[in-house]
Design a protein around this motif. Structure first.
Motif, PDB file in Angstrom:
ATOM      1  N   CYS A   1      -0.791  -6.588  -3.400  1.00 32.79           N
ATOM      2  CA  CYS A   1      -2.124  -5.806  -3.066  1.00 32.79           C
ATOM      3  C   CYS A   1      -3.127  -6.402  -4.101  1.00 32.79           C
ATOM      4  O   CYS A   1      -2.818  -6.229  -5.010  1.00 32.79           O
ATOM      5  CB  CYS A   1      -2.159  -4.585  -2.739  1.00 32.79           C
ATOM      6  N   GLU A   2      -4.059  -6.907  -3.478  1.00 34.52           N
ATOM      7  CA  GLU A   2      -5.157  -7.419  -4.593  1.00 34.52           C
ATOM      8  C   GLU A   2      -6.421  -6.350  -4.463  1.00 34.52           C
ATOM      9  O   GLU A   2      -7.338  -6.565  -4.889  1.00 34.52           O
ATOM     10  CB  GLU A   2      -5.619  -8.580  -4.318  1.00 34.52           C
ATOM     11  N   GLY A   3      -5.971  -5.116  -3.706  1.00 31.43           N
ATOM     12  CA  GLY A   3      -7.394  -4.258  -3.691  1.00 31.43           C
ATOM     13  C   GLY A   3      -8.595  -4.388  -3.122  1.00 31.43           C
ATOM     14  O   GLY A   3      -9.541  -3.986  -3.505  1.00 31.43           O
ATOM     15  N   CYS A   4      -8.474  -5.498  -2.094  1.00 32.21           N
ATOM     16  CA  CYS A   4      -9.767  -6.014  -1.482  1.00 32.21           C
ATOM     17  C   CYS A   4     -10.568  -5.028  -0.596  1.00 32.21           C
ATOM     18  O   CYS A   4     -11.537  -4.967  -0.480  1.00 32.21           O
ATOM     19  CB  CYS A   4      -9.835  -7.344  -0.718  1.00 32.21           C
ATOM     20  N   GLY A   5      -9.427  -4.121   0.005  1.00 29.65           N
ATOM     21  CA  GLY A   5     -10.026  -3.129   0.748  1.00 29.65           C
ATOM     22  C   GLY A   5     -10.276  -3.417   2.363  1.00 29.65           C
ATOM     23  O   GLY A   5     -10.855  -2.691   3.049  1.00 29.65           O
TER      24      GLY A   5
ATOM     25  N   ILE B   1      -8.189   3.729  -0.641  1.00 30.30           N
ATOM     26  CA  ILE B   1      -8.351   2.884  -1.871  1.00 30.30           C
ATOM     27  C   ILE B   1      -9.350   3.733  -2.722  1.00 30.30           C
ATOM     28  O   ILE B   1     -10.531   3.910  -2.293  1.00 30.30           O
ATOM     29  CB  ILE B   1      -8.834   1.484  -1.999  1.00 30.30           C
TER      30      ILE B   1
ATOM     31  N   ALA C   1      -4.333  -0.421  -2.220  1.00 23.37           N
ATOM     32  CA  ALA C   1      -4.298   0.196  -1.131  1.00 23.37           C
ATOM     33  C   ALA C   1      -2.931   1.371  -1.070  1.00 23.37           C
ATOM     34  O   ALA C   1      -2.098   0.764  -1.411  1.00 23.37           O
ATOM     35  CB  ALA C   1      -4.354  -0.549  -0.105  1.00 23.37           C
TER      36      ALA C   1
ATOM     37  N   CYS D   1      -8.358  -4.024   4.426  1.00 25.42           N
ATOM     38  CA  CYS D   1      -7.440  -3.137   5.480  1.00 25.42           C
ATOM     39  C   CYS D   1      -8.029  -1.687   5.803  1.00 25.42           C
ATOM     40  O   CYS D   1      -7.954  -1.156   6.887  1.00 25.42           O
ATOM     41  CB  CYS D   1      -5.924  -2.771   4.954  1.00 25.42           C
TER      42      CYS D   1
ATOM     43  N   ILE E   1       1.052  -6.355   3.208  1.00 23.92           N
ATOM     44  CA  ILE E   1       1.451  -5.138   4.398  1.00 23.92           C
ATOM     45  C   ILE E   1       2.706  -5.410   4.870  1.00 23.92           C
ATOM     46  O   ILE E   1       3.108  -6.605   5.364  1.00 23.92           O
ATOM     47  CB  ILE E   1       0.353  -4.855   5.563  1.00 23.92           C
TER      48      ILE E   1
ATOM     49  N   CYS F   1      -4.608  -8.414   6.665  1.00 25.34           N
ATOM     50  CA  CYS F   1      -4.497  -8.473   5.179  1.00 25.34           C
ATOM     51  C   CYS F   1      -4.342  -9.838   4.640  1.00 25.34           C
ATOM     52  O   CYS F   1      -3.696 -10.740   4.875  1.00 25.34           O
ATOM     53  CB  CYS F   1      -3.438  -7.805   4.498  1.00 25.34           C
ATOM     54  N   PRO F   2      -5.546 -10.276   3.747  1.00 22.20           N
ATOM     55  CA  PRO F   2      -5.613 -11.967   3.402  1.00 22.20           C
ATOM     56  C   PRO F   2      -4.646 -12.270   2.732  1.00 22.20           C
ATOM     57  O   PRO F   2      -4.174 -13.263   2.171  1.00 22.20           O
ATOM     58  CB  PRO F   2      -6.966 -11.977   2.923  1.00 22.20           C
ATOM     59  N   HIS F   3      -3.816 -11.270   1.821  1.00 22.29           N
ATOM     60  CA  HIS F   3      -2.813 -11.509   0.806  1.00 22.29           C
ATOM     61  C   HIS F   3      -1.551 -11.262   1.436  1.00 22.29           C
ATOM     62  O   HIS F   3      -0.413 -11.088   0.560  1.00 22.29           O
ATOM     63  CB  HIS F   3      -3.361 -10.511  -0.277  1.00 22.29           C
TER      64      HIS F   3
HETATM   65  S1  SF4 Z   1      -6.389  -3.650  -0.106  1.00 22.82           S
HETATM   66 FE1  SF4 Z   1      -6.638  -5.869   0.528  1.00 22.82          FE
HETATM   67  S2  SF4 Z   1      -4.861  -6.786  -0.396  1.00 22.82           S
HETATM   68 FE2  SF4 Z   1      -4.346  -4.627  -0.447  1.00 22.82          FE
HETATM   69  S3  SF4 Z   1      -3.407  -4.432   1.423  1.00 22.82           S
HETATM   70 FE3  SF4 Z   1      -5.414  -4.067   1.803  1.00 22.82          FE
HETATM   71  S4  SF4 Z   1      -6.077  -5.698   2.657  1.00 22.82           S
HETATM   72 FE4  SF4 Z   1      -4.221  -6.277   1.711  1.00 22.82          FE
END
Ligand code: SF4
Ligand SMILES: Cc1cc2nc3c(=O)[nH]c(=O)nc-3n(C[C@H](O)[C@H](O)[C@H](O)COP(=O)(O)OP(=O)(O)OC[C@H]3O[C@@H](n4cnc5c(N)ncnc54)[C@H](O)[C@@H]3O)c2cc1C
Ligand code: SF4
Lengths: 409, 543
Positions: B353-357, B370, B318, B359, B340, B335-337
């Motif tokens: 960041c694990e790129g989950c999206g 992303i 992200a 956010c 931020i 953000c689960p990880h």
């Molecule tokens: S993409 Fe997922 S892991 Fe990366 S900042 Fe956003 S919520 Fe967090």
């Protein structure tokens, strides 16, 4: 770093997990697998999620490990391969024989035509995971060409000309700094139990049921492909059995069977399910609520049946002794699932001979000496999560060993 | 430069973690809220530092760069660490109240019995006076193999060393552990009597110094009354209360019992929702000593692996465009990880960041991007009119947003297995279904979809823990809007799948095709199509 080589024997959950961990540490891994497909027993297991909620059976973790392994640049896979012999002189030197793989993975597009056209039942094998490429394999034990050259249908019809029935077996030599034996387990063969396995079509094992659910999503009676109205699960078949001298609990069958039973109840709600058991084992962190729900839908019977007979209409009569009344009772069902346990795998004998290490009193194999290691269910019963954890810890030990950080006694 | 690893705890598991890391030459710092415990005899060195009486207060930063504030005897200390391993011990509570008992000299908890057995020689032990001991275990609530092991070992010693008749009263005997079935046989051979309950429960009566236990034996149907000289009550293993503090400090997920690992198979064995923070042994669940040792090795492996591995570059991370950020802090909270960080600006820690999206889907300013979630790119994949239409029948355009970890894999498997999938199915791969926002759904509808599916992981199996739940909320809200505006709710659907569900993928998508085909083309499409390109039964759709 980067110049060390580890030979992993067995591509099930254990072999794959250890290989991935080692590869992530920069170690090069040669993974050899006896069968045509990677993933071991558990790659054929079904997802047992119910009510859109994961029940933590672990099956999808095996898929994940398989995917990481086949795409890992530090892992080289040889399927349909076995160790012929091995010599040790600081490093190990192994001679490997790889059976002919017949279908060219470069050309095969997984169209499945070979399976559809093959006249011989069981001669074209189908995999369970898309990460095993090709998804199909020729079983030379059944194939007519290998028997008497009488059939070449698959070769002639394959649109990609991917099939070479004359492809020869090959020999490889692998040099390694350490060896990991991860050859897994043997599901107990229940044909000597008085349950009619192998004689009555509608008596299946837990493993058969896993695969049936994974393939078709439903349970059907093998005799007529119809949905069963009544199913009985029988636990501890080949486990906790003093007569067989199997003095262990296989750990995984209560979880696998009860989870499948609930899955069947969700998908085929009219099915009645009876569950014969000695003690229900705890599995997973959410065991209590899971078990409470299970007891609402599934009739729990605390007894291990004596024997099973097939009736004229192919239904099965189960005889057992009712604990509280002492009467012999019977239960009539359409399908019986035997929860077969985890027992030592045959090739432990070969490995013991090759590496000069003896199995334990139960017949399982455990070692971490002189560069030879074991991981997974070759050591004894383990669930998938336990196998993965065990293999991680063994990968760590191997890494220490090849870096010269282990003091061997 | 590799930064030191912080280990929390002072018990056997923490020591095992430390030992493993020291062997490979990692630098470690140990912080324990108590005394040195198992680290007695360890001296501070270049590679090792031990902070006792130290409680954590806060943690900033992310993997490779954590900065932890703690207090040591009311003074504050700062610890810098690259990784963190939680290895706090668990605790035990005695189950007296479950059996309606009160502790007394002859009603004791299991741990006390273990001490009695360990501490004294048979002759001078209080046990020398005793003839009959009853163990109560797993009767009201189910037990675990760890406790069953201790009960059986104690009972074996009592039978063999002290010649005491022992009884084990239980429901399901938990033998699913290494060597437990043979231990069970051994205790039986040594004389232990097992009484198992299925549907009935024993009556347990405590009067002053005597205990009376009455029950109907389920095997012989006879009434029994036992009056033991000593009753041993089992225990429940619970998470250390300090773990509750740690979950808040580190923003990590706990399970229903307070152990610091969400009950999610993708975290096994030692991972948490945060990169660089591992959890082992008694901090993550009820584990045997062997399993704790295995955890310690896995944690060491994870630390070393992470350090040597080039930080994953494949993932799309992200990016926050700060000129658009309105500081709503949704990303920070969701953000689960915990990737931020809040400094002068709201920023993404790329390594975490694990790129989950998740956010991006929830950013009020539309400031987070992303690459592979870009709306234009997605719309490009579903160009209107893509679906070939047969003369008579209507083939709906079905857009399935598929989680890359589950549904995308399931689809590939379905194809391998030879399942037929709907002709008009367009699969859009997304890192997590939690990344799908209203914008995506409405844009796709506007661009020709007759039906939209969100195919996510099962609950409890999401790599980002709640991505699937967020997706469910989005679907619910939009369906609410649909029902207000009179648009068919059935056109939007959310379903769960695992990566190994090829057959189920085909069921779900084919069932959806049927539903949508029965509804006919989406009315949103009606006026956007030139007359000559309209789909067969579009004219019949009054919308
Ligand atoms: S993409 Fe997922 S892991 Fe990366 S900042 Fe956003 S919520 Fe967090
Ligand atoms: C009926 C049943 C149901 C189960 N259900 C569950 C469940 O729901 N959840 C769960 O967590 N666990 C379950 N398990 C346990 C699970 O199957 C094991 O934990 C897992 O398969 C262990 O993996 P492994 O790699 O040790 O062994 P295996 O899966 O047996 O893999 C061993 C591999 O080694 C290969 N091999 C063997 N010999 C050689 C040789 N000489 N050379 C080269 N390769 C060789 C084999 O072909 C195989 O691929 C179940 C077990 C049974 C019996
Ligand atoms: S752990 Fe089992 S139940 Fe859960 S998603 Fe994976 S396969 Fe399905």
């Amino acid at each position: 770093m980067g110049d060390k080589n580890v030979l992993v024997i067995g591509g099930g959950t254990a072999g794959l997990s250890a290989a991935v961990e080692l590869a992530n540490l920069g170690v090069h891994v040669e993974l050899i697998e006896k069968s045509k497909f990677l993933g071991g027993h558990a790659i054929g297991y079904t997802c047992k999620a119910i009510e859109n909620t994961c029940v933590k059976c672990g099956a999808c973790m095996v898929e994940e490990k398989l995917q990481s392994a086949v795409f890992h640049p530090n892992i080289n896979v040889l399927a349909a391969s076995q160790v012929q012999n091995i010599s040790q002189n600081n490093r190990f030197s192994a001679n490997i024989r790889q059976e002919s793989l017949v279908i060219d993975p470069e050309k095969c597009t997984n169209c499945g035509l070979c399976l559809n056209r093959c006249p011989m039942e069981g001669a074209i094998l189908q995999g369970f995971s898309k990460n095993n490429h090709p998804f199909y394999a020729v079983n030379i034990k059944k194939c007519l060409y290998f028997k008497d050259r009488s059939c070449t249908i698959c070769r002639d019809e394959c649109p990609e000309t991917a099939i070479d029935l004359d492809k020869k077996a090959s020999e490889h030599t692998i040099e390694a700094d350490a060896v990991l034996i991860a050859i897994g387990f043997q599901p107990f063969n229940p044909k000597d139990k008085p349950y009619g396995y192998g004689r009555f079509n509608n008596v299946v094992t837990g493993l058969d049921l896993e695969r049936m659910l994974k393939q078709s999503g439903r349970v059907k009676k093998p005799s007529d492909n119809k949905l069963p109205q009544k199913i009985a699960f029988i636990q501890c078949v080949g486990s906790r059995d003093a007569k067989l001298n199997h003095l262990w609990c296989s750990k995984v069958c209560c979880g696998s069977a009860l989870r499948m039973a609930r899955l069947i109840k969700e998908r085929q709600p009219k099915t009645e399910i009876a569950f014969f058991y000695m003690d229900v084992q705890t599995f997973g962190k959410d065991f209590e609520p899971f078990y409470r729900e299970a007891q609402k839908d599934i009739r729990m019977i605390r007894a291990i049946p004596g024997d099973i007979y097939e009736m004229d209409d192919r239904r099965l009569k189960i005889n057992f002794v009712n604990n509280s009344t002492h009467e012999t009772k019977e239960e009539i069902v359409d399908l019986v699932v035997l929860s077969v346990g985890i027992t030592p795998v045959e090739d432990i004998g070969t490995m013991s001979r090759i590496f000069k290490i003896g199995p334990d009193e139960s017949g399982f194999l455990r070692t971490d000496h002189n560069g030879v290691f074991t991981a997974g269910t070759v050591q004894g019963p383990m669930s998938i999560p336990e196998t993965i954890a065990n293999s991680g810890s063994v990968a760590w030990k191997i890494k220490k060993y090849i870096d010269g950080l282990t003091i061997d006694d | 430069m590799k930064k030191q690893t912080l280990i929390l705890g002072n018990g056997p598991c923490a020591v095992a973690v430390a030992e493993n890391l020291l062997t490979v030459g990692s630098k470690i710092i140990i912080a324990t809220k108590d005394d040195v415990g198992g680290f007695i005899g360890y001296a501070d060195s270049e590679d090792l530092q031990i902070l006792t009486e130290t409680r954590l207060v806060s943690c900033q930063g992310s993997v490779g760069n954590f900065r932890i504030e703690a207090t040591q005897n009311n003074k504050s200390v700062t610890i810098d660490a690259g990784r963190i391993i939680i290895a706090e011990e668990d605790q035990r509570t005695s189950n007296f109240s479950r059996y309606g008992l009160k502790a007394s000299s002859n009603v004791i908890p299991l741990s006390r019995m273990k001490i009695l057995l360990n501490d004294t020689s048979p002759e001078e032990s209080v046990l020398s006076e005793i003839k009959k001991v009853i163990f109560l275990t797993g009767i009201v609530k189910e037990s675990t193999p760890v406790i069953a092991n201790e009960v059986m070992e104690s009972s074996l010693l009592l039978q063999k060393e002290f010649n005491i008749q022992t009884y084990i009263l239980t429901k399901n005997l938990k033998v699913a552990g290494d060597g437990l079935e043979s231990l069970y046989r051994e205790t039986k051979n040594a004389g232990t009597i097992y009484i198992k309950f299925t549907d009935s429960l024993p009556g347990i009566y405590q009067e002053e110094d005597t205990i009376r236990i009455e029950f109907v034996d389920e095997i012989t149907s006879r009434n029994f009354r036992l009056t033991p000289d000593m009753t041993v009550v089992d225990e429940t293993i619970v998470a250390s209360p300090y773990l509750t503090d740690l979950t808040k400090i580190f923003h990590i997920e706990a399970d229903a019992d307070g152990f610091v690992q969400a009950d999610n198979v993708h975290r096994y064995p030692v991972l948490t929702n945060r990169k660089g923070i591992m959890v082992t042994g008694p901090s993550r669940g009820i584990l045997t000593d062997d399993d704790q040792r295995i955890d310690a090795e896995n944690a060491a492996l994870a630390v070393t692996g992470l350090a040597e591995e080039e930080m994953e570059t494949k993932l799309e991370k992200a990016e926050i465009h700060s000129e658009k950020c309105i500081q709503c802090l949704n990303c920070y909270h969701l953000c689960p990880h915990h990737a931020i960080t809040l400094n002068e600006r709201v920023e993404v820690e790329p390594d975490a960041c694990e790129g989950c999206g998740i956010c991006t889907a929830n950013c009020l300013g539309g400031a987070i991007r992303i690459k592979n979630l870009n709306l234009q790119a997605i719309l490009h994949q579903i160009k209107t009119g893509d679906v070939a239409q047969a003369e008579q029948t209507f083939t709906p355009l079905l857009v399935a947003f598929c989680c890359s970890r589950s549904a995308v894999q399931a689809r590939e498997l379905a194809l391998c297995m030879g399942h037929e999938l709907p002709l008009g199915l367009k699969v859009i791969q997304v890192p997590c279904a939690g990344a799908i926002s209203y914008d995506h759904i409405f844009a796709v509808l506007k661009n020709g979809a007759d039906g939209i599916m969100l195919l996510t992981c099962h609950k409890g199996n999401c790599h980002s823990e709640r991505g699937n739940i967020f997706a469910g909320q989005v679907v619910k809200l939009i369906k609410g809007i649909f029902s207000i505006i009179g648009f068919e709710k059935e056109r939007l659907s959310i379903q769960t799948l695992a990566s190994n569900m090829g057959t189920e993928f085909s069921w779900i998508t084919n069932r959806f095709e049927k539903t949508i085909a029965a509804l006919g083309p989406s009315r949103l499409m009606k006026n956007q199509w030139p007359e000559n390109q309209r789909r067969p039964n579009m004219k019949g759709n009054t919308g």
